[in-house]
Motif scaffolding. Structure first.
Motif, short mmCIF file in Angstrom:
data_model
loop_
_atom_site.label_atom_id
_atom_site.label_comp_id
_atom_site.label_asym_id
_atom_site.label_seq_id
_atom_site.Cartn_x
_atom_site.Cartn_y
_atom_site.Cartn_z
N LEU A 97 0.87 -1.18 0.00
CA LEU A 97 0.00 0.00 0.00
C LEU A 97 0.90 1.22 0.00
O LEU A 97 1.77 1.38 0.88
CB LEU A 97 -0.93 0.01 1.22
CG LEU A 97 -1.90 -1.17 1.30
CD1 LEU A 97 -1.44 -2.15 2.38
CD2 LEU A 97 -3.32 -0.69 1.60
N CYS A 98 0.72 2.10 -0.99
CA CYS A 98 1.66 3.21 -1.18
C CYS A 98 0.92 4.55 -1.27
O CYS A 98 -0.21 4.63 -1.75
CB CYS A 98 2.47 3.01 -2.46
SG CYS A 98 3.33 1.42 -2.54
N ASN A 126 1.69 17.06 -6.19
CA ASN A 126 0.80 15.95 -6.54
C ASN A 126 0.88 14.81 -5.52
O ASN A 126 1.95 14.53 -4.97
CB ASN A 126 1.17 15.39 -7.92
CG ASN A 126 1.04 16.43 -9.01
OD1 ASN A 126 0.11 17.23 -9.00
ND2 ASN A 126 1.98 16.43 -9.95
N VAL A 127 -0.24 14.18 -5.30
CA VAL A 127 -0.32 13.01 -4.43
C VAL A 127 -0.96 11.87 -5.21
O VAL A 127 -2.01 12.04 -5.83
CB VAL A 127 -1.15 13.30 -3.16
CG1 VAL A 127 -1.30 12.03 -2.33
CG2 VAL A 127 -0.49 14.39 -2.33
N SER A 128 -0.32 10.72 -5.21
CA SER A 128 -0.89 9.52 -5.82
C SER A 128 -0.91 8.41 -4.79
O SER A 128 0.00 8.30 -3.95
CB SER A 128 -0.08 9.09 -7.05
OG SER A 128 1.26 8.82 -6.70
N SER A 129 -1.94 7.58 -4.85
CA SER A 129 -2.12 6.56 -3.83
C SER A 129 -2.72 5.31 -4.44
O SER A 129 -3.47 5.37 -5.41
CB SER A 129 -3.03 7.10 -2.72
OG SER A 129 -3.22 6.15 -1.70
N GLY A 130 -2.39 4.16 -3.86
CA GLY A 130 -2.95 2.91 -4.34
C GLY A 130 -2.30 1.72 -3.68
O GLY A 130 -1.50 1.86 -2.75
N PHE A 131 -2.64 0.54 -4.17
CA PHE A 131 -2.04 -0.68 -3.61
C PHE A 131 -1.98 -1.75 -4.69
O PHE A 131 -2.72 -1.70 -5.69
CB PHE A 131 -2.83 -1.19 -2.40
CG PHE A 131 -4.20 -1.73 -2.73
CD1 PHE A 131 -4.38 -3.08 -3.00
CD2 PHE A 131 -5.30 -0.89 -2.79
CE1 PHE A 131 -5.64 -3.58 -3.31
CE2 PHE A 131 -6.56 -1.37 -3.10
CZ PHE A 131 -6.74 -2.72 -3.37
N GLY A 132 -1.07 -2.69 -4.49
CA GLY A 132 -0.92 -3.81 -5.41
C GLY A 132 -0.88 -5.11 -4.65
O GLY A 132 -0.30 -5.18 -3.55
N VAL A 133 -1.46 -6.15 -5.22
CA VAL A 133 -1.50 -7.48 -4.60
C VAL A 133 -0.89 -8.47 -5.57
O VAL A 133 -1.15 -8.42 -6.78
CB VAL A 133 -2.94 -7.90 -4.27
CG1 VAL A 133 -2.99 -9.36 -3.81
CG2 VAL A 133 -3.54 -6.99 -3.20
N ARG A 134 -0.08 -9.36 -5.05
CA ARG A 134 0.42 -10.47 -5.86
C ARG A 134 0.25 -11.75 -5.06
O ARG A 134 0.47 -11.78 -3.84
CB ARG A 134 1.87 -10.27 -6.30
CG ARG A 134 2.89 -10.27 -5.18
CD ARG A 134 4.29 -10.19 -5.75
NE ARG A 134 5.29 -10.23 -4.68
CZ ARG A 134 6.59 -10.37 -4.88
NH1 ARG A 134 7.06 -10.47 -6.11
NH2 ARG A 134 7.43 -10.39 -3.87
#
Length: 336
Positions: free
Chosen positions: A33-34, A54-62
């Motif tokens: 989660l970033c 700027n702000v960017s946010s999200g997450f990745g699952v593997r």
């Protein structure tokens, strides 16, 4: 009365993802989660040219299911979206397995639970935009004070980033990271006799706070940079049949080392995982302890523990044979 739904913390969302991955029967899985914030300011001549925050946010699952990878990501950090993305990653792993010839097996690793924050003295995002802009315009104004000698253009910039990341895995790891980076610099252009030449000065981007924006150092290099640009544009034309000694500064080797050593030794390239995107590598595992990059007296060292270092710190040391009974040594360093 309708109450707002309870908002889970980043750690709680990470734990939820791990739990769902385990329930799906995966032999391994993780979530990142970033949250990234990037602030850029630049000034051209005597006006502020660019200002962005700027702000960017999200997450990745593997996930690894029956020896096949599945990946999925989203920008929505909610329990419902975590659930959807984990299920999507599992379905992608099932699809990947259909064409996979050999199951992937991971080496067991120990679980780590830790937290790291870049040691900084001054949070760059607490410094006002006005103070930052004033510094840039002051730098440009001093560069343009050499106008009569030929300096016609001035440019300066400040860049800051903050990365908040949380990693959790089914191995039991939970790692939090907050990383700051700061990067200042400026340049000027001299014009004479139909020619234009530029010189610049940068304080190398480092994982450090606003204390990296050393006003004394930045302002102290203005006279040198402007003078060198003026000397450069007025330098005599080089004759092709003339021989001379060329002295290269260490900075000339930065990109050479980055491309010829940094990228070829990335394991995803070595193993061919990026062959459809960024090329493969000549430094493959069959050449381990056989491939020679350069002369025996050149050493390349990768040390991610270097204070304030970014991604990778490379150091090249060249020791020349004795001359007049003395050894000459040159050290080149860089940050990728």
């Amino acid at each position: 009365m309708v109450s707002a739904p309870q908002k889970l913390t980043t750690q709680e969302l990470a734990n939820l993802a791990v739990k769902l991955i385990e329930q799906a029967g995966c032999e391994y899985g993780d979530i990142r989660l970033c949250n990234y914030r990037t602030q850029r300011l630049s000034a051209s001549d005597r006006s502020l040219k660019n200002l962005s925050d700027n702000v960017s946010s999200g997450f990745g699952v593997r996930v690894l299911l029956d020896g096949a990878w599945g990946f999925a990501a989203s920008h929505k950090k909610t329990p419902e979206e975590i659930t959807r993305i984990v299920n999507l990653a599992v379905e992608i792993a099932k699809g990947s397995r259909l064409s996979q010839q050999k199951p992937i097996k991971l080496v067991p690793v120990a679980a780590y639970q830790d937290k790291y924050v870049t040691p900084i003295e001054i949070d760059p995002f607490t410094i006002s935009i006005g103070e930052k802009a004033e510094l840039l315009l002051n730098i440009n104004d001093r560069l343009l004070s050499y106008g009569e000698q030929g300096i016609k253009k001035a440019y300066s910039f400040l860049r800051f980033t903050k990365e908040d990341k949380v990693f959790a895995s089914t191995e039991g790891s939970l790692i939090e990271q907050t990383i700051y980076r700061s990067y200042p610099g400026f340049s000027c252009t001299a014009i004479a006799d139909g020619d234009a030449q530029s010189r610049s000065y940068e304080r190398s981007p480092l994982n450090i706070g606003y204390e990296h924006i050393d006003k004394k150092d930045l302002l102290g290099n203005i006279d040198r940079v402007a003078t060198e640009a003026i000397e450069k544009v007025n330098a005599p034309q080089w004759e092709l049949d003339t021989k001379t000694t060329l002295i290269l500064q260490p900075t000339n080797l930065f990109l050479t080392i980055h491309e010829s050593v940094g990228h070829p030794t990335e394991l995803d390239r070595v193993y061919g995982y990026e062959s459809n995107f960024a090329g493969t590598s000549f430094a493959t595992t069959d050449k381990w302890q056989k491939l020679q990059y350069a002369a025996p007296w050149i050493n390349l060292v990768a040390d991610r523990t270097q204070p304030h270092g970014r991604v990778l710190w490379l150091m090249m040391m060249k020791v020349y044979p004795p001359k007049n009974g003395m050894w000459l040594k040159m050290v080149f360093s860089m940050i990728i």
